[in-house]
Motif scaffolding. Sequence first.
Motif, PDB file in Angstrom:
ATOM      1  N   ALA A  77       0.799  -1.260   0.032  1.00  0.00           N
ATOM      2  CA  ALA A  77       0.053  -0.029  -0.001  1.00  0.00           C
ATOM      3  C   ALA A  77       0.849   1.247   0.046  1.00  0.00           C
ATOM      4  O   ALA A  77       0.628   2.056  -0.658  1.00  0.00           O
ATOM      5  N   ILE A  78       1.922   1.254   0.894  1.00  0.00           N
ATOM      6  CA  ILE A  78       2.602   2.527   1.119  1.00  0.00           C
ATOM      7  C   ILE A  78       3.862   2.506   0.065  1.00  0.00           C
ATOM      8  O   ILE A  78       4.183   3.747  -0.236  1.00  0.00           O
ATOM      9  N   VAL A  79       4.408   1.608  -0.274  1.00  0.00           N
ATOM     10  CA  VAL A  79       5.615   1.689  -1.084  1.00  0.00           C
ATOM     11  C   VAL A  79       5.723   0.862  -2.324  1.00  0.00           C
ATOM     12  O   VAL A  79       5.828   1.440  -3.541  1.00  0.00           O
ATOM     13  N   LEU A  80       5.464  -0.492  -2.324  1.00  0.00           N
ATOM     14  CA  LEU A  80       5.744  -1.339  -3.516  1.00  0.00           C
ATOM     15  C   LEU A  80       4.909  -1.017  -4.624  1.00  0.00           C
ATOM     16  O   LEU A  80       5.358  -1.046  -5.748  1.00  0.00           O
ATOM     17  N   CYS A  81       3.731  -0.787  -4.465  1.00  0.00           N
ATOM     18  CA  CYS A  81       2.869  -0.379  -5.473  1.00  0.00           C
ATOM     19  C   CYS A  81       2.826   1.082  -5.994  1.00  0.00           C
ATOM     20  O   CYS A  81       2.612   1.014  -7.403  1.00  0.00           O
ATOM     21  N   ASN A  82       3.517   1.805  -5.397  1.00  0.00           N
ATOM     22  CA  ASN A  82       3.951   3.181  -6.019  1.00  0.00           C
ATOM     23  C   ASN A  82       5.068   2.867  -6.861  1.00  0.00           C
ATOM     24  O   ASN A  82       5.183   3.663  -7.869  1.00  0.00           O
ATOM     25  N   ALA A  83       6.018   2.118  -6.528  1.00  0.00           N
ATOM     26  CA  ALA A  83       6.996   1.822  -7.430  1.00  0.00           C
ATOM     27  C   ALA A  83       6.616   1.223  -8.642  1.00  0.00           C
ATOM     28  O   ALA A  83       7.007   1.199  -9.784  1.00  0.00           O
ATOM     29  N   PHE A  84       5.767   0.085  -8.480  1.00  0.00           N
ATOM     30  CA  PHE A  84       5.366  -0.632  -9.671  1.00  0.00           C
ATOM     31  C   PHE A  84       4.577   0.423 -10.608  1.00  0.00           C
ATOM     32  O   PHE A  84       4.708   0.317 -11.886  1.00  0.00           O
ATOM     33  N   ALA A  85       3.656   1.310  -9.992  1.00  0.00           N
ATOM     34  CA  ALA A  85       3.044   2.281 -11.016  1.00  0.00           C
ATOM     35  C   ALA A  85       3.970   3.189 -11.417  1.00  0.00           C
ATOM     36  O   ALA A  85       3.661   3.486 -12.579  1.00  0.00           O
ATOM     37  N   THR A  86       5.377   3.505 -10.904  1.00  0.00           N
ATOM     38  CA  THR A  86       6.230   4.374 -11.775  1.00  0.00           C
ATOM     39  C   THR A  86       6.454   3.733 -12.936  1.00  0.00           C
ATOM     40  O   THR A  86       6.736   4.264 -13.828  1.00  0.00           O
ATOM     41  N   ASP A  87       6.908   2.468 -12.565  1.00  0.00           N
ATOM     42  CA  ASP A  87       7.286   1.594 -13.837  1.00  0.00           C
ATOM     43  C   ASP A  87       6.390   1.421 -14.996  1.00  0.00           C
ATOM     44  O   ASP A  87       6.753   1.692 -16.160  1.00  0.00           O
ATOM     45  N   LEU A  88       5.151   1.458 -14.683  1.00  0.00           N
ATOM     46  CA  LEU A  88       4.042   1.404 -15.526  1.00  0.00           C
ATOM     47  C   LEU A  88       3.984   2.654 -16.389  1.00  0.00           C
ATOM     48  O   LEU A  88       3.559   2.776 -17.576  1.00  0.00           O
ATOM     49  N   ALA A  89       4.161   3.670 -15.535  1.00  0.00           N
ATOM     50  CA  ALA A  89       3.851   5.100 -16.010  1.00  0.00           C
ATOM     51  C   ALA A  89       4.918   5.528 -16.951  1.00  0.00           C
ATOM     52  O   ALA A  89       4.604   6.006 -18.096  1.00  0.00           O
ATOM     53  N   TYR A  90       6.075   5.086 -17.063  1.00  0.00           N
ATOM     54  CA  TYR A  90       6.901   5.104 -18.076  1.00  0.00           C
ATOM     55  C   TYR A  90       7.085   4.148 -19.064  1.00  0.00           C
ATOM     56  O   TYR A  90       7.997   3.572 -19.756  1.00  0.00           O
ATOM     57  N   GLN A  91       5.971   3.195 -19.110  1.00  0.00           N
ATOM     58  CA  GLN A  91       5.555   2.214 -19.962  1.00  0.00           C
ATOM     59  C   GLN A  91       6.877   0.973 -20.148  1.00  0.00           C
ATOM     60  O   GLN A  91       7.423   0.865 -21.048  1.00  0.00           O
ATOM     61  N   ASN A  92       7.396   0.918 -18.756  1.00  0.00           N
ATOM     62  CA  ASN A  92       8.306  -0.099 -18.511  1.00  0.00           C
ATOM     63  C   ASN A  92       9.601  -0.069 -19.257  1.00  0.00           C
ATOM     64  O   ASN A  92      10.589  -0.762 -19.406  1.00  0.00           O
ATOM     65  N   THR A  93       9.960   1.355 -19.177  1.00  0.00           N
ATOM     66  CA  THR A  93      11.236   1.797 -19.816  1.00  0.00           C
ATOM     67  C   THR A  93      12.192   2.219 -18.543  1.00  0.00           C
ATOM     68  O   THR A  93      13.367   2.640 -18.618  1.00  0.00           O
ATOM     69  N   THR A  94      11.670   2.082 -17.452  1.00  0.00           N
ATOM     70  CA  THR A  94      12.511   2.439 -16.233  1.00  0.00           C
ATOM     71  C   THR A  94      13.554   1.385 -15.934  1.00  0.00           C
ATOM     72  O   THR A  94      13.457   0.383 -16.514  1.00  0.00           O
ATOM     73  N   ARG A  95      14.479   1.638 -15.115  1.00  0.00           N
ATOM     74  CA  ARG A  95      15.448   0.572 -14.482  1.00  0.00           C
ATOM     75  C   ARG A  95      15.325   0.556 -13.174  1.00  0.00           C
ATOM     76  O   ARG A  95      14.886   1.238 -12.388  1.00  0.00           O
ATOM     77  N   ALA A  96      14.912  -1.086 -12.640  1.00  0.00           N
ATOM     78  CA  ALA A  96      14.470  -1.026 -11.476  1.00  0.00           C
ATOM     79  C   ALA A  96      15.148  -2.236 -10.476  1.00  0.00           C
ATOM     80  O   ALA A  96      15.947  -2.953 -11.132  1.00  0.00           O
ATOM     81  N   ALA A  97      15.320  -2.043  -9.334  1.00  0.00           N
ATOM     82  CA  ALA A  97      16.077  -2.871  -8.376  1.00  0.00           C
ATOM     83  C   ALA A  97      15.271  -3.073  -7.062  1.00  0.00           C
ATOM     84  O   ALA A  97      14.590  -2.338  -6.573  1.00  0.00           O
ATOM     85  N   LYS A  98      15.515  -4.110  -6.415  1.00  0.00           N
ATOM     86  CA  LYS A  98      15.380  -4.419  -5.194  1.00  0.00           C
ATOM     87  C   LYS A  98      16.309  -4.694  -4.023  1.00  0.00           C
ATOM     88  O   LYS A  98      17.315  -5.517  -4.591  1.00  0.00           O
ATOM     89  N   PHE A  99      16.545  -3.992  -3.017  1.00  0.00           N
ATOM     90  CA  PHE A  99      17.534  -3.903  -2.375  1.00  0.00           C
ATOM     91  C   PHE A  99      17.078  -5.224  -1.088  1.00  0.00           C
ATOM     92  O   PHE A  99      16.183  -4.882   0.074  1.00  0.00           O
TER      93      PHE A  99
END
Length: 547
Positions: free
Chosen positions: A429-451
């Motif tokens: 609710a607070i973090v992960l789905c915001n990160a996912f939405a950001t990736d979708l907003a850029y039509q999957n052109t972001t670079r992503a990592a999980k610490f």
Amino acid sequence: MGFRGYFSGCVSALALSGLAAGQSLPVVDLLTSVHRGQVVGNTTHGYYTFNNIPFAEPPVGPLRFRVPIPKITINRTVDDGTATPKICPQADAGWFGISIPFAIEQVTGSAPPPPTGPPPPDPRQNEDCLYLDVKSPRAVFENNRKNLPVLVWIHGGGFARGSKNGVDPTGLIAQGLRDGKTGFVYVGINYRVGLFGFPPRGPADWDVATNAGLYDQRLALLWVQANIHKFGGDASKVTVIGESAGASSIAAQLTSFWGIDGSVPFKRAIIQSPAIRPATDATVYAQVYTQFLAAAGVSSMNAARSLPYSTLQGVNLAIAGASSFGHFTWGPNVDGFFFPDQLVRSLALKRVDRNVDVIVTYTADEALIFTDPRVQDNTAFKAYFQGLLPSIPASKINTLATTVYPEDFSGAQPYTTQTQRLKLAVAEAIVLCNAFATDLAYQNTTRAAKFSVWPALHANDVAFTFYNGEPVDWLGIPIPGGIARQMQQWFVDYAISGTSSGSTANIIPVYTSQNKILNITDTGNTVAQPDPAANPRCRFWVEGLYA
């Protein structure tokens, strides 16, 4: 012209003069103020720091609760930056008294010592707090180095606390000067938080900037555009980096005005754990408005402008302290303008500045410090989210508890206890789905990592980003120096050269339709797909919650 054009014009008009003829330490003349740098570190990896540079008029008196105004008052006295820094008024949530001891016990296996009472107020707190720091490699002033990339840090703290002084960038700056790199110019900014940064407003409060803290950030970024060349930086090569509230602030900047007002004043962004309270709409902030008026003993925000600072800070502390578990009451809210809609919904609609390159990261255990260990049944589970999401109808809360995160501990779900269930729901609710939405907003052109370096709590990665040889983090957990330096190298390369050939940032994969993500662990890095956040539960937070 719009907000950005207006502020750009104002700030540019004030940035006319250059480097003053100095003594042994460089002096930068900004016309409205003059600043002498102080040297930090050695010749190879050292830098000059220019501290406490005002970028706005003090937001006090008639300017309290309003959009910030660029600095126009002139002070020609040379400021050496050695005075005690000012930080914006701070506030904390009372539930930290439960969640932090629980998190410490879960990670260390030992109960923390009993609390000794609240700490004394930080003497650095002041309403007059809109300052920034600039740190330039020594070569800028000693060898006339110019046009360096710029890295701007936007701090986190739940939109209720935090400051530019919360991290030490010495290790990160040194990383930018290793292996023949030219380095970068670092900027750390303050912005108003809590009541002062996110004041509620009523129907008649047309002049109250309910997202003043976000406007502060934008003005600081426009100041960078107008002035950073005086410190050896290139305004066309700005990367912003932020964690938690700082990360969601960057996302808010990307979605600001729904793109109507032109492009954001930066080229790249590193968004680490974008934390923000969901569903903070006008209805929720109307309740905060009523709560504030009662606590302050006034009938309008205009009347509140004339109250003593001590009175308002007392209200700030009281309201934040009484927040429902998982949030701080104060924070960005839908104003129909700068923050035009729920952040996750703006991202889902792809109403972002598409001209920015983005890295998005999150940690493996985002929610432990937001988890209420007292939640041990379905009734308490629903009550937690009723407190977190007061504007969401009971039917949606019921869907959350029965369909999205059902009370099933058989092993069919990604949890087997009530605490694990709550922790997963809160993290998404607070973090992960915001990160996912950001990736979708850029039509999957972001670079992503999980610490995932243990214990991988929310904000654990900040110690790695700003690593400077410290043996342990705030929990006493050892920091693997090799991993920290590796992460620093990725971020530094990204700020300096993006993902051009030879940049180590390229190890972080492009998200693509396969939802690729780099998993950073104690034993190595692997590309995982799909991203654990790319799941039907996040579809609920991104789309179903507001339907």
